[in-house]
Design an enzyme around this catalytic site. Structure first.
Site, PDB file in Angstrom:
ATOM      1  CE  LYS A 176      -3.776  -2.468   0.694  1.00 61.87           C
ATOM      2  NZ  LYS A 176      -4.625  -2.818  -0.404  1.00 61.87           N
ATOM      3  CB  CYS A 177       4.394   1.706  -0.185  1.00 62.48           C
ATOM      4  SG  CYS A 177       5.753   2.885  -0.235  1.00 62.48           S
ATOM      5  N   GLY A 178       3.349   4.260  -1.853  1.00 63.96           N
ATOM      6  CA  GLY A 178       3.487   4.993  -3.111  1.00 63.96           C
ATOM      7  C   GLY A 178       4.604   4.449  -3.988  1.00 63.96           C
TER       8      GLY A 178
END
Length: 161
Positions: A34-36
């Site tokens: 769920k990280c950029g």
């Protein structure tokens, strides 16, 4: 401490000795779904597919220590990485990379390749370590370093096998 004496668990809990990878060049990275920076999964997978036959092993170590960006349990994380990002390289179970519960592999890597003068902390998701075929950590890459920009260093490490 010797890298090959360390162990980690796969998402299903099965123990894996790093000795399994003796003679291989390893790219080890802490990951999060769920990280950029999650689009880096694609580049890591491309490196895996391109260089696996020449001796590259990519190992992903999910971590939820950076703004809760790996909230999934091990099984769901592994499925998400395969379905959403095409990941076929080996993922391990979720671990801590900083703090009192830092996984031994990360303690080892951070002590061998310090980041900056005052800290050996992992800065964010997708920080990468390149380990040569003798188990020696040789290069540390920032989270923002894109997988394709590491290709030259990987090729150089593979040639030294």
């Amino acid at each position: 401490m010797n890298f090959y004496k360390l162990e980690a668990n796969k998402p299903n809990g099965e123990k894996v000795s790093m000795d399994t990878y003796k003679g291989k060049t390893i790219l080890l990275v802490n990951t999060a779904t769920k990280c950029g920076l999650t689009p880096q999964f694609k580049g890591l997978e491309e490196l895996h597919k391109t260089y696996a036959e020449r001796g590259l092993v990519v190992l992903g170590f999910p971590c939820n220590q950076f703004l809760g960006q790996e909230p999934l349990n091990n099984k769901d994380m592994e499925e998400t990485c395969l379905i959403n990002h095409g990941v076929t390289f080996q993922l391990m179970e979720k671990i801590d990379v900083n703090g009192s519960k830092t996984h031994p592999i990360y303690k080892f890597l951070k002590n061998k390749l310090r980041s900056g003068i005052f800290s050996n902390r992992i800065k964010w998701n997708f920080e990468k370590f390149l380990i040569d075929s003798t188990g020696k950590p040789i290069k540390r890459f920032s989270p923002k370093t894109k997988p394709q920009s590491m290709e030259g260093e990987i090729i150089k490490a593979l040639k030294n096998v």
